[in-house]
Design an enzyme around this catalytic site. Structure first.
Site, PDB file in Angstrom:
ATOM      1  N   GLU A 133      11.403 -16.305  54.535  1.00 49.68           N
ATOM      2  CA  GLU A 133      11.532 -17.515  55.351  1.00 49.68           C
ATOM      3  C   GLU A 133      10.240 -18.330  55.289  1.00 49.68           C
ATOM      4  O   GLU A 133      10.252 -19.548  55.285  1.00 49.68           O
ATOM      5  CB  GLU A 133      11.834 -17.134  56.813  1.00 49.68           C
ATOM      6  CG  GLU A 133      12.185 -18.333  57.676  1.00 49.68           C
ATOM      7  CD  GLU A 133      12.296 -18.007  59.189  1.00 49.68           C
ATOM      8  OE1 GLU A 133      12.795 -18.842  59.902  1.00 49.68           O
ATOM      9  OE2 GLU A 133      11.868 -16.918  59.623  1.00 49.68           O
ATOM     10  N   SER A 161      18.019 -21.882  66.572  1.00 50.11           N
ATOM     11  CA  SER A 161      18.410 -23.093  65.842  1.00 50.11           C
ATOM     12  C   SER A 161      19.871 -23.008  65.423  1.00 50.11           C
ATOM     13  O   SER A 161      20.306 -21.990  64.881  1.00 50.11           O
ATOM     14  CB  SER A 161      17.558 -23.264  64.583  1.00 50.11           C
ATOM     15  OG  SER A 161      16.214 -23.324  64.917  1.00 50.11           O
ATOM     16  N   TYR A 185      16.351 -13.897  67.128  1.00 52.76           N
ATOM     17  CA  TYR A 185      15.171 -13.042  67.249  1.00 52.76           C
ATOM     18  C   TYR A 185      14.427 -13.330  68.564  1.00 52.76           C
ATOM     19  O   TYR A 185      14.296 -12.454  69.400  1.00 52.76           O
ATOM     20  CB  TYR A 185      14.194 -13.276  66.083  1.00 52.76           C
ATOM     21  CG  TYR A 185      14.589 -12.711  64.736  1.00 52.76           C
ATOM     22  CD1 TYR A 185      15.871 -12.241  64.469  1.00 52.76           C
ATOM     23  CD2 TYR A 185      13.659 -12.646  63.698  1.00 52.76           C
ATOM     24  CE1 TYR A 185      16.208 -11.732  63.216  1.00 52.76           C
ATOM     25  CE2 TYR A 185      13.990 -12.128  62.451  1.00 52.76           C
ATOM     26  CZ  TYR A 185      15.262 -11.687  62.205  1.00 52.76           C
ATOM     27  OH  TYR A 185      15.586 -11.184  60.967  1.00 52.76           O
ATOM     28  N   SER A 186      13.924 -14.576  68.730  1.00 59.18           N
ATOM     29  CA  SER A 186      13.018 -14.890  69.851  1.00 59.18           C
ATOM     30  C   SER A 186      13.701 -14.799  71.204  1.00 59.18           C
ATOM     31  O   SER A 186      14.887 -15.110  71.334  1.00 59.18           O
ATOM     32  CB  SER A 186      12.466 -16.311  69.699  1.00 59.18           C
ATOM     33  OG  SER A 186      11.881 -16.482  68.447  1.00 59.18           O
ATOM     34  N   GLU A 189      -1.555 -19.721  64.695  1.00 63.24           N
ATOM     35  CA  GLU A 189      -2.494 -18.651  65.093  1.00 63.24           C
ATOM     36  C   GLU A 189      -2.029 -17.307  64.529  1.00 63.24           C
ATOM     37  O   GLU A 189      -2.835 -16.505  64.057  1.00 63.24           O
ATOM     38  CB  GLU A 189      -2.596 -18.567  66.628  1.00 63.24           C
ATOM     39  CG  GLU A 189      -3.301 -19.739  67.288  1.00 63.24           C
ATOM     40  CD  GLU A 189      -2.454 -20.999  67.322  1.00 63.24           C
ATOM     41  OE1 GLU A 189      -1.215 -20.908  67.208  1.00 63.24           O
ATOM     42  OE2 GLU A 189      -3.038 -22.098  67.444  1.00 63.24           O
ATOM     43  N   GLN A 239      19.758 -17.280  63.662  1.00 62.02           N
ATOM     44  CA  GLN A 239      18.797 -16.166  63.723  1.00 62.02           C
ATOM     45  C   GLN A 239      18.476 -15.883  65.191  1.00 62.02           C
ATOM     46  O   GLN A 239      17.846 -16.708  65.854  1.00 62.02           O
ATOM     47  CB  GLN A 239      17.522 -16.591  62.977  1.00 62.02           C
ATOM     48  CG  GLN A 239      16.379 -15.612  63.040  1.00 62.02           C
ATOM     49  CD  GLN A 239      15.078 -16.253  62.518  1.00 62.02           C
ATOM     50  OE1 GLN A 239      14.939 -17.470  62.506  1.00 62.02           O
ATOM     51  NE2 GLN A 239      14.154 -15.432  62.088  1.00 62.02           N
TER      52      GLN A 239
HETATM   53  C1  LIG Z   1      11.997 -25.814  65.917  1.00 65.41           C
HETATM   54  C2  LIG Z   1      12.018 -24.350  66.196  1.00 65.41           C
HETATM   55  C3  LIG Z   1      13.074 -23.601  65.747  1.00 65.41           C
HETATM   56  C4  LIG Z   1      13.120 -22.228  66.032  1.00 65.41           C
HETATM   57  N1  LIG Z   1      14.208 -21.531  65.608  1.00 65.41           N
HETATM   58  C5  LIG Z   1      14.299 -20.214  65.916  1.00 65.41           C
HETATM   59  C6  LIG Z   1      15.467 -19.487  65.549  1.00 65.41           C
HETATM   60  O1  LIG Z   1      16.399 -20.031  64.944  1.00 65.41           O
HETATM   61  N2  LIG Z   1      15.548 -18.198  65.910  1.00 65.41           N
HETATM   62  C7  LIG Z   1      14.528 -17.553  66.579  1.00 65.41           C
HETATM   63  O2  LIG Z   1      14.669 -16.366  66.826  1.00 65.41           O
HETATM   64  N3  LIG Z   1      13.416 -18.219  66.949  1.00 65.41           N
HETATM   65  C8  LIG Z   1      13.281 -19.542  66.638  1.00 65.41           C
HETATM   66  N4  LIG Z   1      12.151 -20.243  67.019  1.00 65.41           N
HETATM   67  C9  LIG Z   1      11.150 -19.575  67.853  1.00 65.41           C
HETATM   68  C10 LIG Z   1       9.809 -19.304  67.199  1.00 65.41           C
HETATM   69  O3  LIG Z   1       9.906 -18.243  66.273  1.00 65.41           O
HETATM   70  C11 LIG Z   1       8.813 -19.018  68.330  1.00 65.41           C
HETATM   71  O4  LIG Z   1       8.690 -20.198  69.107  1.00 65.41           O
HETATM   72  C12 LIG Z   1       7.466 -18.602  67.809  1.00 65.41           C
HETATM   73  O5  LIG Z   1       7.536 -17.339  67.206  1.00 65.41           O
HETATM   74  C13 LIG Z   1       6.397 -18.584  68.925  1.00 65.41           C
HETATM   75  O6  LIG Z   1       6.819 -17.841  70.021  1.00 65.41           O
HETATM   76  P1  LIG Z   1       6.772 -18.433  71.506  1.00 65.41           P
HETATM   77  O7  LIG Z   1       7.392 -19.797  71.486  1.00 65.41           O
HETATM   78  O8  LIG Z   1       7.321 -17.428  72.425  1.00 65.41           O
HETATM   79  O9  LIG Z   1       5.229 -18.665  71.812  1.00 65.41           O
HETATM   80  P2  LIG Z   1       4.192 -17.544  72.280  1.00 65.41           P
HETATM   81  O10 LIG Z   1       4.328 -16.338  71.428  1.00 65.41           O
HETATM   82  O11 LIG Z   1       4.317 -17.381  73.758  1.00 65.41           O
HETATM   83  O12 LIG Z   1       2.818 -18.242  71.937  1.00 65.41           O
HETATM   84  C14 LIG Z   1       2.175 -19.201  72.801  1.00 65.41           C
HETATM   85  C15 LIG Z   1       0.823 -19.571  72.192  1.00 65.41           C
HETATM   86  O13 LIG Z   1      -0.040 -18.404  72.151  1.00 65.41           O
HETATM   87  C16 LIG Z   1      -0.510 -18.166  70.826  1.00 65.41           C
HETATM   88  N5  LIG Z   1      -0.584 -16.725  70.557  1.00 65.41           N
HETATM   89  C17 LIG Z   1       0.369 -15.797  70.855  1.00 65.41           C
HETATM   90  N6  LIG Z   1      -0.039 -14.567  70.438  1.00 65.41           N
HETATM   91  C18 LIG Z   1      -1.257 -14.727  69.862  1.00 65.41           C
HETATM   92  C19 LIG Z   1      -2.174 -13.838  69.229  1.00 65.41           C
HETATM   93  N7  LIG Z   1      -1.924 -12.531  69.110  1.00 65.41           N
HETATM   94  N8  LIG Z   1      -3.332 -14.357  68.720  1.00 65.41           N
HETATM   95  C20 LIG Z   1      -3.598 -15.704  68.827  1.00 65.41           C
HETATM   96  N9  LIG Z   1      -2.761 -16.589  69.436  1.00 65.41           N
HETATM   97  C21 LIG Z   1      -1.607 -16.112  69.927  1.00 65.41           C
HETATM   98  C22 LIG Z   1       0.545 -18.814  69.916  1.00 65.41           C
HETATM   99  O14 LIG Z   1       0.001 -19.145  68.658  1.00 65.41           O
HETATM  100  C23 LIG Z   1       0.923 -20.049  70.738  1.00 65.41           C
HETATM  101  O15 LIG Z   1      -0.001 -21.088  70.523  1.00 65.41           O
HETATM  102  C24 LIG Z   1      12.067 -21.599  66.759  1.00 65.41           C
HETATM  103  C25 LIG Z   1      10.979 -22.377  67.201  1.00 65.41           C
HETATM  104  C26 LIG Z   1      10.947 -23.735  66.936  1.00 65.41           C
HETATM  105  C27 LIG Z   1       9.775 -24.534  67.433  1.00 65.41           C
END
Ligand SMILES: Cc1cc2nc3c(=O)[nH]c(=O)nc-3n(C[C@H](O)[C@H](O)[C@H](O)COP(=O)(O)OP(=O)(O)OC[C@H]3O[C@@H](n4cnc5c(N)ncnc54)[C@H](O)[C@@H]3O)c2cc1C
Length: 405
Positions: free
Chosen positions: A237, A154, A121-122, A379, A119
């Site tokens: 998901e 992942s 996305y991120s 969150e 996937q």
């Molecule tokens: C084990 C694992 C597997 C993953 N696998 C995939 C994958 O296969 N494909 C993929 O695309 N992604 C994957 N991800 C990514 C995952 O979807 C993102 O890590 C997640 O969406 C959070 O984004 P970020 O890490 O950029 O954190 P950020 O968005 O930068 O967030 C940082 C902090 O700020 C808080 N925050 C952000 N916005 C707000 C808001 N509006 N209100 C309150 N709090 C807020 C968050 O809760 C967090 O605590 C994976 C992540 C993990 C840990």
């Protein structure tokens, strides 16, 4: 919500139990090839993609039957199949939004795990605020040219294909200029760099795209409606498989209870400590609450409704419960809880698996940190529950107030 199982459900449960008894591997599966072979066995027995339409290789099974299978798999401590993201995310996306050619080309190979999916996305600056993503797809005759970077992908290092969200109209408001594209992970210009995690495993990766050419027929749905497509499938998901997770938590807790009856601390069995007993009792009650929450989702699905924003309640609950259970486990086990068996890289060979392999307590503890981040942080789930389930006012974000971020 009807909590009674029908005689048809009971017959199916007995069938699954018998099959698992006869076919369960007699040793730990260590390599990806071994896991893929086990997956193949499950597939041939009709237990993979059970809810998919028959014409695409599924068996049109009811949500309850799928939940029963997930429960029995966890109860037997059986390994899961591979290609988790292909099955939970890509398959449903193609079934709902793909062309007939895309369905014929990809679905069967997802089921059989002949082709593994990830996937995409991120991005480094687009996780929670996914719609701000910057990877570009520019149309050039009958191809897209892709440039940009994804992160936390992942299983990218094992994947043949990826479901990509890319910006196709940089002028449009951010939610309206995104498209969903199927990308060959072996195409020239795709570079995968594994990242090392706290568990020692490299489950996820950075993925770079440098002028990657993708046929235009790999677009899913209409140009620039990728955001809406991603929304419909993310709820699967987050919510679709909660009952299987309940069974995993139960199995883990049962093993912990067994250990607590054996392990001696300060001259007593761990279970003889009243505070430990109280904490274990509370955990048993919490798992039961999760079970009823999952049955609620299941009865929605049984009525033909989508999981919807309520799946965020399940996601929030099972991921935070997982962490509480892992913390209690390490508290009871003490230093023994830090032992990790096997090579970490082998422990995370199942892309899309929620908790890694259950064999090692230390690995599961480290892995559980990710539960409240992956598939949307706690969150973000709370924001969704507040705004879309409880109907509370929207959060005041800088971009909505017209401020610079
Ligand atoms: C084990 C694992 C597997 C993953 N696998 C995939 C994958 O296969 N494909 C993929 O695309 N992604 C994957 N991800 C990514 C995952 O979807 C993102 O890590 C997640 O969406 C959070 O984004 P970020 O890490 O950029 O954190 P950020 O968005 O930068 O967030 C940082 C902090 O700020 C808080 N925050 C952000 N916005 C707000 C808001 N509006 N209100 C309150 N709090 C807020 C968050 O809760 C967090 O605590 C994976 C992540 C993990 C840990």
């Amino acid at each position: 919500m009807d909590l009674r199982s029908t005689s048809q459900d009971d017959r199916f449960r007995a069938e699954v139990r018998d099959w698992l008894k006869a076919n369960l591997p007699d040793h730990e599966l260590e390599t990806f090839a071994e896991k893929r072979a086990w997956h193949r066995k499950l597939y041939e027995a009709g237990f993979i993609g059970m809810g998919w339409p028959v014409e695409y290789g599924g068996r049109d099974a009811r949500p309850m039957e799928q939940a029963i299978f997930g429960e029995e798999l966890a109860r037997a401590n059986a390994p899961r199949g591979v290609n988790g993201l292909g099955l939970s995310l890509v398959g449903p996306t193609l079934i709902h939004h793909g062309t007939e050619e895309q369905k014929q080309r990809f679905l069967q190979k997802i089921l059989s795990a002949e082709e593994i999916w990830c996937q995409l996305y991120s991005e480094p600056n687009s996780g929670s605020d996914l719609a701000s993503l910057r990877t570009r797809a520019v149309q050039d005759d009958d191809e897209f040219i892709i440039n940009g970077q994804k992160v936390w992908t992942s299983g990218a290092q094992f994947s043949d294909w990826g479901l990509l969200l890319a910006r196709t109209d940089p002028e449009a408001p951010k939610h309206l200029g995104i498209s969903c594209i199927l990308i060959d992970m072996h195409a020239p210009g795709v570079e995968v760099r594994p990242l090392k995690q706290i568990s020692g495993a490299s489950e996820f990766n950075e993925v770079f795209f440098n002028h990657v050419r993708v046929p235009a027929e790999n677009l899913v749905g209409t140009l620039n409606v990728g955001w809406q497509i991603a929304q419909t499938t993310l709820s699967y998901e987050r919510g679709g498989s909660t009952l299987g997770r309940v069974a995993e938590h139960s199995a883990r807790l049962t093993r912990l209870l067994e250990v607590a009856q054996e392990l001696r601390r300060d001259g007593h069995r761990a279970i003889d400590d009243p505070v430990t007993r109280q904490k274990l009792g509370r955990m048993l009650a919490e798992v039961e609450v999760l079970r009823y929450g999952s049955l609620r989702i299941l009865s929605r699905l049984e009525k033909g409704l989508r999981p919807g924003p309520e799946s965020s309640i399940a996601k929030l609950h099972y991921s935070e419960l997982d962490q509480r259970l892992q913390e209690l486990t390490l508290e009871i086990l003490g230093p023994f809880g830090q032992l990790i068996e096997g090579e970490p890289d082998e422990l995370a060979l199942d892309p899309g698996s929620a908790y890694g392999e259950p064999g090692s307590w230390g690995f599961s503890f480290a892995r559980s940190r990710a539960a409240t981040i992956a598939a949307g942080t706690s969150e973000i789930q709370k924001n969704i529950i507040g705004e879309r389930v409880l109907g509370l006012p929207k959060e005041l974000r800088a971009d909505r107030l017209g401020m610079q971020q």
